[in-house]
Design an enzyme around this catalytic site. Sequence first.
Site, PDB file in Angstrom:
ATOM      1  N   CYS A  12       0.725  -1.135   0.007  1.00 11.22           N
ATOM      2  CA  CYS A  12      -0.020  -0.173  -0.150  1.00 11.22           C
ATOM      3  C   CYS A  12       0.701   1.149   0.040  1.00 11.22           C
ATOM      4  O   CYS A  12       0.366   2.326  -0.653  1.00 11.22           O
ATOM      5  CB  CYS A  12      -0.943  -0.058   1.113  1.00 11.22           C
ATOM      6  N   HIS A 267      -1.733   1.164   7.473  1.00  9.31           N
ATOM      7  CA  HIS A 267      -1.893   1.172   6.083  1.00  9.31           C
ATOM      8  C   HIS A 267      -1.966   2.615   5.464  1.00  9.31           C
ATOM      9  O   HIS A 267      -2.358   3.393   6.105  1.00  9.31           O
ATOM     10  CB  HIS A 267      -3.394   0.576   5.850  1.00  9.31           C
TER      11      HIS A 267
END
Length: 322
Positions: A12, A267
């Site tokens: 990510c 994330h």
Amino acid sequence: EAIGLYNLGQSCCLNSLLQVFLMNIRFTRILRRITVPPSPAQRRNNVPYQMLLLLEKMQCGKCKAVGPTDLACCLSEHRVKLFVQHDAAQLFLTLWNLLKKQMKKPELVEELSDLYTICIQEHLACQKCSFEIKSNSTMLTLPLPVLDANSHRLKTLEDCLQYFFHPEELTGQNMCFCQQCGKKTTFLQSMRLVHLPQTLALHLKRFCFERSSRTHKLSHSLPFPQELDLREVLTENQCTADDSEKATWQYELFAVVAHSGSASCGHYCAYIRSLTEGKWYCFNDSEVCQVSWDDVKCTYGHSSLYWRETAYLLFYMKKHPQ
């Protein structure tokens, strides 16, 4: 049309940074003019070329997302680990260095530097006499503290910028040797802006080490503006630039790389303003959706919601480039 990137396994951070690079029209203009490596092996290991292939794959527009597999494999050949959590500021620097190193045309390297490189002057002045040391250096991002020396929270992005350029007195163990005095004396250390690039990257230092040597995430609210005029933020003493340089220091927010979760498990996603449409999009790996400015403001942070999205890298673009 905005296209997503499939997550290959903890990719990510890479995906968010690739979107920030490839949504920047000024960057892609440079990328399209690279020299294609002659052999298949060289092409597989060339980061600018693999990034160009990914851009072309994304611009076919036939799928909602594409896989950055070839580029990720290329990066792994250059010691960028796959399937691990990366720090976005460190990975941004790594990608930049690989791009700069592998672009063979000197004029493209120069254009890439003009696009992203900040020039700073470090100024040291002895407080006992008139001795001074001045040295220029370049930076890819301005690493902005979000706490002051007393661990008090800085309230806005402008406060962080002013604090970064605020002079600091070097006393006690931090004293420097003065050639004129012939001994260690108290010095005043300050950073001064010399030159700002077309795309200004600001790194909000949200991760800090505690005494237990564990990394802790600072999630308090820190608003940042859509428009930023550095001439209004910094004083005359915090700049060494001339008036023609300062005239270009008006910026508009282009992208936000946001982090959610804790320091040990998190994330990344990217909020990017399309330079052709003026609309904001959220790039969350393979998912891309149009968002509002209020959605972007949700990345300001919140003290009691540390797992929520918090802006970590800010990218501003010059409103009136030279």
